[in-house]
Design an enzyme around this catalytic site. Structure first.
Site, mmCIF file in Angstrom:
data_model
loop_
_atom_site.group_PDB
_atom_site.id
_atom_site.type_symbol
_atom_site.label_atom_id
_atom_site.label_comp_id
_atom_site.label_asym_id
_atom_site.label_seq_id
_atom_site.Cartn_x
_atom_site.Cartn_y
_atom_site.Cartn_z
ATOM 1 N N ALA A 197 2.496 -2.309 2.247
ATOM 2 C CA ALA A 197 2.406 -3.401 3.206
ATOM 3 C C ALA A 197 3.247 -4.567 2.717
ATOM 4 O O ALA A 197 3.534 -4.685 1.521
ATOM 5 C CB ALA A 197 0.950 -3.843 3.377
ATOM 6 N N GLY B 253 -0.103 1.013 1.938
ATOM 7 C CA GLY B 253 -0.117 1.254 3.373
ATOM 8 C C GLY B 253 0.801 2.374 3.801
ATOM 9 O O GLY B 253 0.582 3.016 4.839
ATOM 10 N N GLU C 149 -1.209 5.480 3.238
ATOM 11 C CA GLU C 149 -2.249 5.465 4.276
ATOM 12 C C GLU C 149 -1.667 5.858 5.626
ATOM 13 O O GLU C 149 -2.299 6.573 6.412
ATOM 14 C CB GLU C 149 -2.894 4.084 4.335
ATOM 15 C CG GLU C 149 -3.758 3.784 3.114
ATOM 16 C CD GLU C 149 -4.277 2.362 3.085
ATOM 17 O OE1 GLU C 149 -5.504 2.184 3.026
ATOM 18 O OE2 GLU C 149 -3.456 1.409 3.119
ATOM 19 N N GLU D 71 -3.381 -0.603 -4.776
ATOM 20 C CA GLU D 71 -3.979 -1.869 -4.344
ATOM 21 C C GLU D 71 -4.822 -2.564 -5.401
ATOM 22 O O GLU D 71 -4.832 -3.801 -5.491
ATOM 23 C CB GLU D 71 -4.825 -1.653 -3.079
ATOM 24 C CG GLU D 71 -4.022 -1.471 -1.799
ATOM 25 C CD GLU D 71 -3.597 -0.045 -1.553
ATOM 26 O OE1 GLU D 71 -3.109 0.253 -0.454
ATOM 27 O OE2 GLU D 71 -3.736 0.802 -2.471
#
Length: 260
Positions: free
Chosen positions: A66, A112, A115, A135
């Site tokens: 992200a 992300g 994911e 993360e």
């Protein structure tokens, strides 16, 4: 439809969606997430699109994570809204899409990015791919479904280790874990995905959508996946695709599914 951060191409019923932010290693920002939702919704509503391939531009990254600069100063409330909105718009949306989605993982798929790949129906990786959920090294946890989908795919213990260490695994280890279905060279990544997509596209799109719903049901709390399978199986008998498929089989010819 034109986009700022993604590129879409259609060829023989295969829609390729490419995240195109190479200077940011294709990191996900708010605008890209919104564009992905629009692109997937458009592809899913196009009856000529039988399979979707999702990849990243360049040779370095599928999605490197992200865009941290967008949320570094978020409050508790802002953080919760970010995760909820992202899951609704893209991650859960892709997982439950009626059109099958293949992630072509080229290079880094981190945070992300992993994911996003896990929300696709299955994954193919290039041999330079690196996958991980880093993360906790930033003082946060995966917020786009990583703590849920990773254990489903690789098992609880491996998921715990990957998340707690914030480490990366390579493509072959991801294959061994069952996180990806195939590993190939970077040059052959898209051709292999297209080959698999072509095989999928020859089958009944109606039946494939039903199978996606039945498989996903097994991972939803309070839902009996067997009951969903029975319902979807029964509904298949009322489709034109079933009539064509069984007739073609009895007539010893290839089926020409109408997609209804």
């Amino acid at each position: 439809m034109s986009y700022k951060n993604i590129i879409t191409e259609e060829n023989n019923g295969i829609r390729t969606i490419t995240i195109n932010r190479p200077n940011k290693l294709n990191a996900l920002n708010k605008e890209t997430i919104e564009e992905l939702h629009e692109a997937f919704d458009d592809a899913n509503n196009d009856k000529d699109t039988k399979v979707i391939i999702l990849t990243g531009s360049g040779e370095k990254a599928f999605v490197a994570g992200a865009d941290i600069s967008e949320f570094a100063n978020f409050t508790v409330e802002n953080g919760g809204k970010l995760a909820a909105k992202g899951q609704e718009l893209v991650f859960n949306f892709i997982e439950n899409l009626e059109t099958p989605v293949i992630a072509a993982v080229n290079g880094f798929a981190l945070g992300g990015g992993l994911e996003l790949a896990m929300s696709c129906h299955f994954r193919v990786a290039s041999n330079n791919a690196k996958l991980g959920l880093p993360e906790v090294s930033l003082g946060v946890i995966p917020g786009y479904g990583g703590t849920q989908r990773l254990p489903q795919l690789v098992g609880k213990g491996r998921a715990m280790e990957m998340i707690m260490t914030a480490g990366m695994i390579d493509a072959n280890q991801a294959l061994n874990y069952g996180l990806v279905n195939h590993v190939t060279t970077l040059e052959e990544l898209i051709p292999l995905c297209e080959k698999i997509a072509s095989k999928i596209s020859r089958n009944s799109s109606v039946a494939i959508s039903a199978a996606i719903r039945a498989i996903n049901a097994n991972f939803k709390d309070g839902v009996n996946g067997y009951d969903v399978e029975v319902k979807e199986f029964g509904n298949s008998f009322g489709t034109e695709d079933f009539a064509e498929g069984t007739t073609a089989f009895l007539e010893k010819r290839k089926a020409d599914f109408p997609g209804r």
